[in-house]
Every structure is written in C-alpha cells, then in structure tokens.
Scaffold this motif. Structure first.
Motif, PDB file in Angstrom:
ATOM      1  N   PHE A  69       0.821  -1.217   0.000  1.00 30.84           N
ATOM      2  CA  PHE A  69       0.000   0.000   0.000  1.00 30.84           C
ATOM      3  C   PHE A  69       0.852   1.264   0.000  1.00 30.84           C
ATOM      4  O   PHE A  69       0.477   2.258  -0.608  1.00 30.84           O
ATOM      5  CB  PHE A  69      -0.943  -0.013   1.196  1.00 30.84           C
ATOM      6  N   GLU A  70       1.991   1.242   0.675  1.00 32.79           N
ATOM      7  CA  GLU A  70       2.862   2.415   0.690  1.00 32.79           C
ATOM      8  C   GLU A  70       3.457   2.718  -0.683  1.00 32.79           C
ATOM      9  O   GLU A  70       3.699   3.870  -1.014  1.00 32.79           O
ATOM     10  CB  GLU A  70       3.982   2.232   1.710  1.00 32.79           C
ATOM     11  N   SER A  71       3.696   1.681  -1.478  1.00 29.36           N
ATOM     12  CA  SER A  71       4.277   1.911  -2.805  1.00 29.36           C
ATOM     13  C   SER A  71       3.290   2.608  -3.736  1.00 29.36           C
ATOM     14  O   SER A  71       3.694   3.260  -4.694  1.00 29.36           O
ATOM     15  CB  SER A  71       4.740   0.590  -3.422  1.00 29.36           C
ATOM     16  N   LYS A  72       2.002   2.482  -3.455  1.00 31.86           N
ATOM     17  CA  LYS A  72       0.993   3.160  -4.278  1.00 31.86           C
ATOM     18  C   LYS A  72       0.715   4.576  -3.800  1.00 31.86           C
ATOM     19  O   LYS A  72       0.229   5.406  -4.556  1.00 31.86           O
ATOM     20  CB  LYS A  72      -0.318   2.366  -4.249  1.00 31.86           C
ATOM     21  N   THR A 107       2.759   7.206  -2.562  1.00 29.26           N
ATOM     22  CA  THR A 107       3.948   8.012  -2.339  1.00 29.26           C
ATOM     23  C   THR A 107       3.780   9.366  -3.018  1.00 29.26           C
ATOM     24  O   THR A 107       2.957   9.530  -3.918  1.00 29.26           O
ATOM     25  CB  THR A 107       5.197   7.315  -2.904  1.00 29.26           C
ATOM     26  N   LEU A 108       4.583  10.315  -2.595  1.00 33.73           N
ATOM     27  CA  LEU A 108       4.541  11.642  -3.214  1.00 33.73           C
ATOM     28  C   LEU A 108       5.149  11.611  -4.621  1.00 33.73           C
ATOM     29  O   LEU A 108       4.714  12.339  -5.502  1.00 33.73           O
ATOM     30  CB  LEU A 108       5.290  12.650  -2.349  1.00 33.73           C
ATOM     31  N   LEU A 109       6.160  10.788  -4.794  1.00 35.38           N
ATOM     32  CA  LEU A 109       6.780  10.631  -6.104  1.00 35.38           C
ATOM     33  C   LEU A 109       6.180   9.400  -6.778  1.00 35.38           C
ATOM     34  O   LEU A 109       6.349   8.287  -6.300  1.00 35.38           O
ATOM     35  CB  LEU A 109       8.295  10.445  -5.957  1.00 35.38           C
ATOM     36  N   PRO A 110       5.453   9.568  -7.871  1.00 38.99           N
ATOM     37  CA  PRO A 110       4.798   8.421  -8.499  1.00 38.99           C
ATOM     38  C   PRO A 110       5.809   7.373  -8.969  1.00 38.99           C
ATOM     39  O   PRO A 110       6.832   7.705  -9.556  1.00 38.99           O
ATOM     40  CB  PRO A 110       4.033   9.024  -9.676  1.00 38.99           C
ATOM     41  N   SER A 111       5.524   6.135  -8.672  1.00 37.67           N
ATOM     42  CA  SER A 111       6.345   4.974  -9.058  1.00 37.67           C
ATOM     43  C   SER A 111       7.769   5.040  -8.528  1.00 37.67           C
ATOM     44  O   SER A 111       8.685   4.481  -9.120  1.00 37.67           O
ATOM     45  CB  SER A 111       6.382   4.811 -10.578  1.00 37.67           C
ATOM     46  N   SER A 112       7.977   5.736  -7.408  1.00 33.67           N
ATOM     47  CA  SER A 112       9.334   5.836  -6.858  1.00 33.67           C
ATOM     48  C   SER A 112       9.738   4.578  -6.105  1.00 33.67           C
ATOM     49  O   SER A 112      10.919   4.305  -5.959  1.00 33.67           O
ATOM     50  CB  SER A 112       9.451   7.050  -5.938  1.00 33.67           C
ATOM     51  N   GLN A 113       8.776   3.824  -5.612  1.00 35.60           N
ATOM     52  CA  GLN A 113       9.064   2.558  -4.947  1.00 35.60           C
ATOM     53  C   GLN A 113       8.580   1.413  -5.821  1.00 35.60           C
ATOM     54  O   GLN A 113       7.502   1.489  -6.407  1.00 35.60           O
ATOM     55  CB  GLN A 113       8.370   2.476  -3.593  1.00 35.60           C
ATOM     56  N   SER A 114       9.376   0.362  -5.869  1.00 38.11           N
ATOM     57  CA  SER A 114       8.954  -0.785  -6.666  1.00 38.11           C
ATOM     58  C   SER A 114       7.792  -1.483  -5.964  1.00 38.11           C
ATOM     59  O   SER A 114       7.772  -1.612  -4.754  1.00 38.11           O
ATOM     60  CB  SER A 114      10.112  -1.754  -6.861  1.00 38.11           C
ATOM     61  N   LYS A 115       6.845  -1.897  -6.760  1.00 36.99           N
ATOM     62  CA  LYS A 115       5.676  -2.582  -6.224  1.00 36.99           C
ATOM     63  C   LYS A 115       5.999  -4.061  -6.063  1.00 36.99           C
ATOM     64  O   LYS A 115       6.605  -4.664  -6.938  1.00 36.99           O
ATOM     65  CB  LYS A 115       4.502  -2.387  -7.177  1.00 36.99           C
ATOM     66  N   LEU A 116       5.591  -4.628  -4.954  1.00 31.02           N
ATOM     67  CA  LEU A 116       5.779  -6.050  -4.720  1.00 31.02           C
ATOM     68  C   LEU A 116       4.730  -6.810  -5.513  1.00 31.02           C
ATOM     69  O   LEU A 116       3.538  -6.657  -5.285  1.00 31.02           O
ATOM     70  CB  LEU A 116       5.647  -6.338  -3.220  1.00 31.02           C
ATOM     71  N   GLU A 117       5.185  -7.597  -6.468  1.00 28.40           N
ATOM     72  CA  GLU A 117       4.253  -8.271  -7.377  1.00 28.40           C
ATOM     73  C   GLU A 117       3.564  -9.482  -6.759  1.00 28.40           C
ATOM     74  O   GLU A 117       2.531  -9.914  -7.249  1.00 28.40           O
ATOM     75  CB  GLU A 117       4.993  -8.696  -8.648  1.00 28.40           C
ATOM     76  N   CYS A 118       4.122 -10.025  -5.688  1.00 34.02           N
ATOM     77  CA  CYS A 118       3.567 -11.263  -5.127  1.00 34.02           C
ATOM     78  C   CYS A 118       2.695 -10.999  -3.899  1.00 34.02           C
ATOM     79  O   CYS A 118       2.601 -11.851  -3.024  1.00 34.02           O
ATOM     80  CB  CYS A 118       4.689 -12.236  -4.797  1.00 34.02           C
ATOM     81  N   TYR A 119       2.027  -9.852  -3.842  1.00 32.79           N
ATOM     82  CA  TYR A 119       1.224  -9.547  -2.657  1.00 32.79           C
ATOM     83  C   TYR A 119       0.033 -10.487  -2.513  1.00 32.79           C
ATOM     84  O   TYR A 119      -0.401 -10.777  -1.393  1.00 32.79           O
ATOM     85  CB  TYR A 119       0.767  -8.084  -2.665  1.00 32.79           C
ATOM     86  N   GLN A 120      -0.491 -11.011  -3.608  1.00 33.72           N
ATOM     87  CA  GLN A 120      -1.612 -11.958  -3.504  1.00 33.72           C
ATOM     88  C   GLN A 120      -1.142 -13.269  -2.879  1.00 33.72           C
ATOM     89  O   GLN A 120      -1.853 -13.856  -2.065  1.00 33.72           O
ATOM     90  CB  GLN A 120      -2.225 -12.203  -4.879  1.00 33.72           C
ATOM     91  N   GLU A 121       0.041 -13.719  -3.235  1.00 31.48           N
ATOM     92  CA  GLU A 121       0.593 -14.920  -2.630  1.00 31.48           C
ATOM     93  C   GLU A 121       0.862 -14.703  -1.147  1.00 31.48           C
ATOM     94  O   GLU A 121       0.678 -15.599  -0.334  1.00 31.48           O
ATOM     95  CB  GLU A 121       1.882 -15.348  -3.344  1.00 31.48           C
ATOM     96  N   ILE A 122       1.294 -13.488  -0.787  1.00 30.82           N
ATOM     97  CA  ILE A 122       1.539 -13.170   0.630  1.00 30.82           C
ATOM     98  C   ILE A 122       0.227 -13.236   1.406  1.00 30.82           C
ATOM     99  O   ILE A 122       0.195 -13.743   2.528  1.00 30.82           O
ATOM    100  CB  ILE A 122       2.172 -11.772   0.744  1.00 30.82           C
ATOM    101  N   LEU A 123      -0.848 -12.742   0.816  1.00 32.83           N
ATOM    102  CA  LEU A 123      -2.156 -12.833   1.477  1.00 32.83           C
ATOM    103  C   LEU A 123      -2.591 -14.283   1.644  1.00 32.83           C
ATOM    104  O   LEU A 123      -3.155 -14.660   2.684  1.00 32.83           O
ATOM    105  CB  LEU A 123      -3.208 -12.062   0.678  1.00 32.83           C
ATOM    106  N   ILE A 124      -2.320 -15.113   0.650  1.00 33.82           N
ATOM    107  CA  ILE A 124      -2.659 -16.539   0.756  1.00 33.82           C
ATOM    108  C   ILE A 124      -1.820 -17.194   1.849  1.00 33.82           C
ATOM    109  O   ILE A 124      -2.332 -17.990   2.648  1.00 33.82           O
ATOM    110  CB  ILE A 124      -2.464 -17.244  -0.598  1.00 33.82           C
ATOM    111  N   LEU A 125      -0.540 -16.858   1.923  1.00 37.30           N
ATOM    112  CA  LEU A 125       0.312 -17.407   2.977  1.00 37.30           C
ATOM    113  C   LEU A 125      -0.162 -16.971   4.357  1.00 37.30           C
ATOM    114  O   LEU A 125      -0.142 -17.760   5.310  1.00 37.30           O
ATOM    115  CB  LEU A 125       1.760 -16.990   2.772  1.00 37.30           C
TER     116      LEU A 125
END
Length: 141
Positions: free
Chosen positions: A106-109, A111-129
């Motif tokens: 959520f923090e990567s979305k 931010t003040l600077l757009p796309s300054s932090q890389s988005k974690l692509e496996c967040y759905q897998e983290i929720l499943i875990l």
C-alpha cells in the motif's frame, strides 16, 4: 527456508537502500526469488489434509511425525510444520514479516513521487500465505 525467504525480505531496503527510483536503475534478483518462493509455498500448502497431526516423540524426546500418520493419503508435511510453529520469537517474526510486506504494497501506491518505490508483485501470494498461517496455526491468532 521458503517461508524464511519470503518473510525476511524487506522491499524498502532492496537495490540501493531505499533510494527513490532505484528499482528503475537496476534489477533486484532477490525480488524474483521471493516471488517464486511465495508461489511454491502456496502450492505446497494448498495440497493434502490439514496439518497438526498427533505429536509423537522419538527416543531423544524430540517431536516427530508418526509413520502411520505420514503414510495416510493426503498427508502434507509442510502444513504440519507450519502448524507446529509455537515459539513466540518465530510467531513474532512471522507477524512482522507479513506486516512489512503487506504495508509496503500500500505504501508503494501512496507516495509523493509516483512509481518511486517498486511494487511487490507477489502480494496476492503473501495474502494466501497469511491465510494459510491463520488457518493452520491457532497460536498465530
């Protein structure tokens, strides 16, 4: 070790130590490893019977899985190992890892600077875990 690979990853310190747009300059191979580890762990935890078989001790007093229990159809050792995590430090490490990874999503979305932090692509897998951990280990609640 799959669970440790996923939980110990800190996306805010990847690449160049949190420098904005650093993910655009260099690729981080650890991100791919975390993504694949989360996917494999989700598949391994999804098959078989629920964990938490009856504990049996060997001659040294260490907990082991009984042969009769392990030979049942659908037995899943990964679910059993996840269900047997009972140490407070280990549960705290799991909790902090899940919080860090899901908060970064959520923090990567936001931010003040757009796309300054890389988005974690496996967040759905983290929720499943997280769901599987809550489902298998009552002490995690």
């Amino acid at each position: 070790s799959l669970l440790n690979t996923v939980i110990s990853y800190d996306p805010s310190n990847s690449s160049f130590g949190g420098v904005p747009y650093s993910s655009k300059l260099a690729s981080d191979s650890h991100v791919k490893l975390v993504d694949l580890s989360a996917q494999v762990l989700c598949v391994l935890l999804d098959c078989g019977l629920p964990g938490d078989p009856l504990p049996v001790e060997n001659q040294y007093g260490e907990p082991v899985v009984a042969i009769a229990e392990a030979q049942k159809g659908g037995f899943n050792i990964f679910r059993s190992l996840l269900a047997r995590i009972s140490d407070g430090k280990d549960l705290n490490t799991l909790y902090r890892g899940f919080v860090r990874l899901l908060r970064h999503t959520f923090e990567s979305k936001n931010t003040l600077l757009p796309s300054s932090q890389s988005k974690l692509e496996c967040y759905q897998e983290i929720l499943i875990l997280l769901w599987k951990t809550l489902e298998e280990n009552p002490l995690f609640l």
